[in-house]
Design a protein around this motif. Sequence first.
Motif, PDB file in Angstrom:
ATOM      1  N   GLY A 196       0.789  -1.224   0.000  1.00  0.00           N
ATOM      2  CA  GLY A 196       0.000   0.000   0.000  1.00  0.00           C
ATOM      3  C   GLY A 196       0.818   1.268   0.000  1.00  0.00           C
ATOM      4  N   ARG A 197       2.152   1.150  -0.179  1.00  0.00           N
ATOM      5  CA  ARG A 197       2.999   2.353  -0.155  1.00  0.00           C
ATOM      6  C   ARG A 197       4.202   2.300  -1.092  1.00  0.00           C
ATOM      7  NH1 ARG A 197       3.701  -0.439   4.571  1.00  0.00           N
ATOM      8  NH2 ARG A 197       5.817  -0.892   5.302  1.00  0.00           N
ATOM      9  N   TYR A 198       4.592   1.123  -1.538  1.00  0.00           N
ATOM     10  CA  TYR A 198       5.723   1.023  -2.455  1.00  0.00           C
ATOM     11  C   TYR A 198       5.185   0.873  -3.877  1.00  0.00           C
ATOM     12  CZ  TYR A 198       8.001  -0.238   1.963  1.00  0.00           C
ATOM     13  OH  TYR A 198       8.449  -0.248   3.255  1.00  0.00           O
ATOM     14  N   VAL A 199       5.547   1.782  -4.764  1.00  0.00           N
ATOM     15  CA  VAL A 199       5.001   1.805  -6.120  1.00  0.00           C
ATOM     16  C   VAL A 199       6.139   1.818  -7.140  1.00  0.00           C
ATOM     17  CG1 VAL A 199       3.608   3.127  -7.778  1.00  0.00           C
ATOM     18  CG2 VAL A 199       2.916   3.014  -5.384  1.00  0.00           C
ATOM     19  N   ARG A 200       5.991   1.007  -8.174  1.00  0.00           N
ATOM     20  CA  ARG A 200       6.902   1.065  -9.323  1.00  0.00           C
ATOM     21  C   ARG A 200       6.056   1.191 -10.580  1.00  0.00           C
ATOM     22  NH1 ARG A 200      12.146   0.443 -10.611  1.00  0.00           N
ATOM     23  NH2 ARG A 200      12.734  -0.438 -12.627  1.00  0.00           N
ATOM     24  N   ILE A 201       6.253   2.285 -11.302  1.00  0.00           N
ATOM     25  CA  ILE A 201       5.481   2.579 -12.504  1.00  0.00           C
ATOM     26  C   ILE A 201       6.307   2.182 -13.713  1.00  0.00           C
ATOM     27  CG2 ILE A 201       4.427   4.415 -13.867  1.00  0.00           C
ATOM     28  CD1 ILE A 201       3.811   5.833 -11.190  1.00  0.00           C
ATOM     29  N   MET A 202       5.767   1.252 -14.510  1.00  0.00           N
ATOM     30  CA  MET A 202       6.516   0.666 -15.626  1.00  0.00           C
ATOM     31  C   MET A 202       5.821   0.986 -16.952  1.00  0.00           C
ATOM     32  SD  MET A 202       7.068  -3.097 -13.853  1.00  0.00           S
ATOM     33  CE  MET A 202       5.314  -3.226 -13.449  1.00  0.00           C
ATOM     34  N   PRO A 203       6.486   1.706 -17.859  1.00  0.00           N
ATOM     35  CA  PRO A 203       5.909   1.844 -19.199  1.00  0.00           C
ATOM     36  C   PRO A 203       5.632   0.464 -19.789  1.00  0.00           C
ATOM     37  CG  PRO A 203       7.768   3.320 -18.911  1.00  0.00           C
ATOM     38  CD  PRO A 203       7.758   2.417 -17.718  1.00  0.00           C
ATOM     39  N   TYR A 204       4.485   0.329 -20.436  1.00  0.00           N
ATOM     40  CA  TYR A 204       4.006  -0.992 -20.873  1.00  0.00           C
ATOM     41  C   TYR A 204       3.263  -0.794 -22.183  1.00  0.00           C
ATOM     42  CZ  TYR A 204       1.647  -5.587 -20.274  1.00  0.00           C
ATOM     43  OH  TYR A 204       1.186  -6.865 -20.408  1.00  0.00           O
ATOM     44  N   GLU A 205       3.486  -1.685 -23.131  1.00  0.00           N
ATOM     45  CA  GLU A 205       2.826  -1.588 -24.434  1.00  0.00           C
ATOM     46  C   GLU A 205       2.037  -2.866 -24.686  1.00  0.00           C
ATOM     47  OE1 GLU A 205       0.935  -0.781 -26.902  1.00  0.00           O
ATOM     48  OE2 GLU A 205       2.291   0.930 -27.136  1.00  0.00           O
ATOM     49  N   PRO A 206       0.740  -2.889 -24.299  1.00  0.00           N
ATOM     50  CA  PRO A 206      -0.039  -4.124 -24.428  1.00  0.00           C
ATOM     51  C   PRO A 206      -0.279  -4.557 -25.864  1.00  0.00           C
ATOM     52  CG  PRO A 206      -1.453  -2.294 -23.806  1.00  0.00           C
ATOM     53  CD  PRO A 206      -0.044  -1.791 -23.727  1.00  0.00           C
ATOM     54  N   ARG A 207      -0.017  -3.677 -26.830  1.00  0.00           N
ATOM     55  CA  ARG A 207      -0.205  -4.035 -28.240  1.00  0.00           C
ATOM     56  C   ARG A 207       0.988  -4.800 -28.800  1.00  0.00           C
ATOM     57  NH1 ARG A 207      -2.168   2.125 -29.184  1.00  0.00           N
ATOM     58  NH2 ARG A 207      -0.185   2.356 -28.084  1.00  0.00           N
ATOM     59  N   ASN A 208       2.084  -4.868 -28.044  1.00  0.00           N
ATOM     60  CA  ASN A 208       3.252  -5.636 -28.468  1.00  0.00           C
ATOM     61  C   ASN A 208       3.054  -7.119 -28.170  1.00  0.00           C
ATOM     62  OD1 ASN A 208       4.643  -3.383 -29.330  1.00  0.00           O
ATOM     63  ND2 ASN A 208       5.963  -3.242 -27.524  1.00  0.00           N
TER      64      ASN A 208
END
Length: 318
Positions: A196-208
């Motif tokens: 509930g406090r550690y976040v990692r934001i990852m660019p992601y391309e679901p069309r790949n």
Amino acid sequence: MLRKIGILYGQERSFPGAVIDRINAKKPEGIRAEPVSIDKVVQGEGPGYAVIIDRISHDVPFYRAFLKNAALTGTAVINNPFWTSADEKFFNNCLATRIGVPVPKTVILPSSALPTDTSHQSFTNLAYPLDWEGIFAYVGFPAYMKPFAGGGWRNVYRLEDQAAFFERHRETEQLVMLLQEEIVFDEYYRCYCIGGRYVRIMPYEPRNPAHLRYESDFRPSPERLQQMEEIVLKLNRYLGYDFNTVELAVRDGVPYAIDFANPAPDADARSVGAENFEWVVETSARYAIERAEAWREGRDNCTWGEYLRRNTTGEQLV
């Protein structure tokens, strides 16, 4: 007293073993990690673990029952098995609309085939036909249809028009489906949230293709990062997840929460990439140790979200 951290898992191999090794390498005093071992499950008797990280009970009802008994007897289960049993994607969307998180326009649909052991008389309260024109006008086309209870990419359809909808809906038989607005996005992100406090934001391309989805040509600005982190934390705080991923599609500068009920999200080294894998292993290990250190015998050690807490205390939702 030794406090054991157990990992309950299925076919995956890279993440469970790496977390066990990382916890034990840190040598936390009085704490050891290992794969969960079950030789019997007796009502009201604990399994001997202070903490269990659950990676498989969504697919195995026996494990889900085991974990509820473990939680009842004091084990801190990550994630709370009572909440993950009750949760589903339509409710999550409904909650998001109440707490100010943008989500695609979504409706839930009755199954196209009658559920087992029911008849048409079981649906006395269901209008026939449904207000299809109203539904289609609200959601629009193209649209996505997907199971309301999740299931990865299984039974997910992109629909161009009403004819495609009715054809595909018939194929889903007894599945209860969502019909959801298509968000044509400029950027897409998959976000780990642990504790509930550690976040990692990852660019992601679901069309790949699946093995290339964590490779993209966009990067968020600091302002966008902060905006998305606030959304991720808010959703997980209200839902009460210890370990989850939130998928955000950015359209015209607005991050829409597309999928945020993933209690056993992909953490395989081959798919998420080396840097993301290192983050999720290290963060999961540290959080599991935190939970083991905070564990207290004879009490409820599970996480309960703001939605439930506020409703039991009579507080306003927001």
